[in-house]
Design an enzyme around this catalytic site. Structure first.
Site, mmCIF file in Angstrom:
data_model
loop_
_atom_site.group_PDB
_atom_site.id
_atom_site.type_symbol
_atom_site.label_atom_id
_atom_site.label_comp_id
_atom_site.label_asym_id
_atom_site.label_seq_id
_atom_site.Cartn_x
_atom_site.Cartn_y
_atom_site.Cartn_z
ATOM 1 N N SER A 1 0.848 -1.189 0.000
ATOM 2 C CA SER A 1 0.000 0.000 0.000
ATOM 3 C C SER A 1 0.881 1.235 0.000
ATOM 4 O O SER A 1 1.990 1.214 0.558
ATOM 5 C CB SER A 1 -0.901 0.023 1.240
ATOM 6 O OG SER A 1 -1.619 1.242 1.316
ATOM 7 N N TYR B 1 -1.567 -0.065 10.499
ATOM 8 C CA TYR B 1 -1.692 -0.617 9.145
ATOM 9 C C TYR B 1 -0.514 -0.169 8.292
ATOM 10 O O TYR B 1 0.071 -0.968 7.546
ATOM 11 C CB TYR B 1 -3.009 -0.159 8.536
ATOM 12 C CG TYR B 1 -3.173 -0.432 7.057
ATOM 13 C CD1 TYR B 1 -3.461 -1.710 6.601
ATOM 14 C CD2 TYR B 1 -3.076 0.598 6.127
ATOM 15 C CE1 TYR B 1 -3.628 -1.963 5.239
ATOM 16 C CE2 TYR B 1 -3.249 0.361 4.769
ATOM 17 C CZ TYR B 1 -3.520 -0.927 4.337
ATOM 18 O OH TYR B 1 -3.674 -1.164 2.996
#
Length: 260
Positions: free
Chosen positions: A144, A155
């Site tokens: 990501s 995250y």
């Protein structure tokens, strides 16, 4: 209109994790159209419906990839079903909550790491012996660009770990004819999730924090928009293919100009 490349993966066995919905589902369906024999892995039982949609060259396996046992069983099933593994697409992950870092509780931090880092570590570790037995292969990690972003620090840390895994393992395995690469998607428009990312639901405060994160993602992209599922699938499958045979250890941003 998405261009397909019939025959691009003829003779290849591809394992796609997180294949029941979103990017993983789309990767599996297109790879099957392009000649791959595919194993769709997910813990949601409706992955069976996606495998049926993919056709006769597809099979499925239900496993919890947040456990090593689940990952090892999935890769063993691919080997038993198709006679080997050539390509692994590590697609499991996704922020569970979005909130300022100081608002995360310790167990919530653990849950984010367990969701977005451990399945890739486990599945990769379980896959390497199968790739070695095959004489080589490719691992594509879906990371990501949120390694630089707000309201999802755990995250972001997990995805930073995936980037490090990609780069360091590529160094180890290059001489074994195994490539390790990654894409770093930015914001992506996807159909509504059949299983919510946060089963507990979002508070009003969390919804506001999420809106701030969405604005940050859009503002950081040079194109000022979210990408489509197809715009994420194409780079993943390019990196998985022999067309990318001289690419390893790289993390390709796919985020409208936001390098993360």
């Amino acid at each position: 209109m998405t261009d397909f490349f019939p025959g691009r993966f003829d003779g290849k066995v591809m394992v796609i994790t997180g294949a029941a919905q979103g990017i993983g589902r789309a990767v599996a369906l297109r790879a099957a159209k392009e000649g791959a024999r595919v194993l769709l892995v997910d813990r949601a039982d409706f992955v069976a419906d996606v495998a049926a949609e993919a056709g006769e060259a597809a099979s499925f396996f239900i496993a919890d990839l947040e456990t090593y046992e689940g990952a090892a069983a999935a890769l063993a099933h691919a080997d038993a079903t198709f006679g080997g593994v050539d390509i692994l697409i590590n697609n499991v992950g996704g922020a569970i909550r979005m909130r300022p870092f100081q608002e995360f509780e310790p167990q919530q931090i653990d849950a984010e790491i367990r969701r977005s880092l451990m399945p890739t570590l486990y599945a990769t570790h379980a896959a390497v012996p199968h790739l070695l037995k095959r004489g080589g292969g490719t691992i594509v990690n879906v990371s990501s660009n949120a390694t630089r972003g707000i309201h999802r620090v755990p995250y972001s840390a997990a995805k930073g770990g995936i980037n490090a895994l990609t780069q360091s393992l590529a160094m180890e395995l290059a001489e074994k004819n195994i490539r390790v690469v990654a894409t770093a998607p930015g914001g992506t428009n996807a159909p509504p999730r059949r299983i919510p990312r946060n089963g507990e639901g979002d508070s009003d405060a969390e919804k506001a924090w999420m809106s701030q994160a969405v604005r940050q993602v859009t503002d950081s992209a040079l194109m000022k928009r979210y990408g489509t599922i197809e715009e994420q699938v194409a780079p993943i499958l390019f990196l998985a293919s022999d067309e990318a045979s001289y690419i390893t250890g790289d993390v390709l941003p796919v985020a409208g100009g936001d390098l993360g």
